[in-house]
Motif scaffolding. Structure first.
Motif, PDB file in Angstrom:
ATOM      1  N   VAL A  31     -86.552 -60.190  38.449  1.00  0.00           N
ATOM      2  CA  VAL A  31     -86.780 -59.492  39.704  1.00  0.00           C
ATOM      3  C   VAL A  31     -85.889 -58.249  39.726  1.00  0.00           C
ATOM      4  N   ILE A  32     -86.424 -57.160  40.244  1.00  0.00           N
ATOM      5  CA  ILE A  32     -85.646 -55.935  40.413  1.00  0.00           C
ATOM      6  C   ILE A  32     -84.923 -56.041  41.757  1.00  0.00           C
ATOM      7  N   LEU A  33     -83.636 -55.729  41.750  1.00  0.00           N
ATOM      8  CA  LEU A  33     -82.790 -55.860  42.934  1.00  0.00           C
ATOM      9  C   LEU A  33     -82.369 -54.488  43.448  1.00  0.00           C
ATOM     10  N   ALA A  34     -82.400 -54.325  44.759  1.00  0.00           N
ATOM     11  CA  ALA A  34     -81.847 -53.136  45.401  1.00  0.00           C
ATOM     12  C   ALA A  34     -80.855 -53.633  46.444  1.00  0.00           C
ATOM     13  N   THR A  35     -79.591 -53.253  46.259  1.00  0.00           N
ATOM     14  CA  THR A  35     -78.535 -53.693  47.173  1.00  0.00           C
ATOM     15  C   THR A  35     -77.729 -52.474  47.613  1.00  0.00           C
ATOM     16  N   VAL A  36     -76.870 -52.669  48.613  1.00  0.00           N
ATOM     17  CA  VAL A  36     -75.945 -51.621  49.046  1.00  0.00           C
ATOM     18  C   VAL A  36     -74.555 -52.229  49.184  1.00  0.00           C
ATOM     19  N   ASP A  37     -73.545 -51.385  48.941  1.00  0.00           N
ATOM     20  CA  ASP A  37     -72.176 -51.875  49.098  1.00  0.00           C
ATOM     21  C   ASP A  37     -71.680 -51.600  50.514  1.00  0.00           C
ATOM     22  N   SER A  45     -80.598 -53.016  40.117  1.00  0.00           N
ATOM     23  CA  SER A  45     -80.359 -53.831  38.948  1.00  0.00           C
ATOM     24  C   SER A  45     -81.529 -54.788  38.794  1.00  0.00           C
ATOM     25  N   TYR A  46     -81.333 -55.816  37.999  1.00  0.00           N
ATOM     26  CA  TYR A  46     -82.361 -56.840  37.845  1.00  0.00           C
ATOM     27  C   TYR A  46     -81.674 -58.154  37.501  1.00  0.00           C
ATOM     28  N   ALA A  47     -82.419 -59.235  37.618  1.00  0.00           N
ATOM     29  CA  ALA A  47     -81.910 -60.547  37.206  1.00  0.00           C
ATOM     30  C   ALA A  47     -83.082 -61.475  36.934  1.00  0.00           C
ATOM     31  N   ALA A  64     -70.978 -57.583  37.770  1.00  0.00           N
ATOM     32  CA  ALA A  64     -72.050 -56.660  38.161  1.00  0.00           C
ATOM     33  C   ALA A  64     -71.885 -56.278  39.630  1.00  0.00           C
ATOM     34  N   LYS A  65     -72.092 -54.995  39.941  1.00  0.00           N
ATOM     35  CA  LYS A  65     -71.940 -54.520  41.321  1.00  0.00           C
ATOM     36  C   LYS A  65     -72.830 -55.273  42.304  1.00  0.00           C
ATOM     37  N   VAL A  78     -86.062 -56.886  47.005  1.00  0.00           N
ATOM     38  CA  VAL A  78     -86.393 -57.323  45.652  1.00  0.00           C
ATOM     39  C   VAL A  78     -87.829 -56.911  45.347  1.00  0.00           C
ATOM     40  N   MET A  79     -88.084 -56.635  44.059  1.00  0.00           N
ATOM     41  CA  MET A  79     -89.425 -56.221  43.678  1.00  0.00           C
ATOM     42  C   MET A  79     -89.874 -56.946  42.417  1.00  0.00           C
TER      43      MET A  79
END
Length: 176
Positions: A31-37, A45-47, A64-65, A78-79
């Protein structure tokens, strides 16, 4: 009679089947991940993942961030996306994008053991190695809502159960 309007209306009425959404997920290994700090800086990223009870689980390292962002419960997207090599049209790749909440699974809990077993089944023995590393945690991604696209003008809202709800827009693409 305007033939284009009739086609547009027919397309809006013809929802894809939810099993098509489930098929995309089943054919995807990561899955492609989109996160914010904390400062709002985005990170992608992905996992690799497995799904259990409408939750997507990922085993990720604090090196990993995205792991810190996920563990602190910030907004996440997630995508799942069709493989580039399998698509007929690169601009219209089949994809499912989901807004999700997150939860951390306690190490050695029943859920941890079940999900890590499924991850090993799906992704190999490397899971045994990384699951023992203390910087790796298991995160659950819980769908809230999202969208499913399976071609030009074919975009739909999905609910938390990944069921197709309705066509995503009433505005067609505009030409110059």
């Amino acid at each position: 009679m305007n033939h284009t309007n009739t086609q547009d209306e027919a397309q809006k009425q013809a929802k894809p089947l939810t099993p098509k959404v489930k098929e995309l997920i089943a054919n995807t290994k990561s899955v492609i991940l989109a996160t914010v700090d904390a400062e709002g800086t985005p990170n992608s990223s992905y996992a690799p993942f497995v799904e259990e009870n409408n939750t997507f689980y990922i085993l990720v390292s604090f090196m990993a961030k995205h792991t810190k962002n996920l563990s602190e419960g910030r907004k996440t997207s997630v995508m799942f996306i069709e493989d580039e090599s399998a698509t007929k049209q690169i601009y219209a790749r089949e994809r499912l994008t989901i807004e999700a909440t997150t939860s951390q699974v306690e190490r050695d809990s029943e859920t941890w053991n079940s999900v890590v077993g499924k991850l090993k089944e799906a992704h190999g023995k490397v899971v045994d190695v990384i699951a023992e590393m203390k910087d790796f945690i298991l995160i659950g991604l819980h769908p809230v809502k999202g969208s499913y696209v399976n071609g030009f003008g074919s975009a739909y809202f999905v609910d938390e159960n990944l069921e197709i709800m309705e066509h995503r827009n009433d505005v067609n693409h505009q030409s110059k």
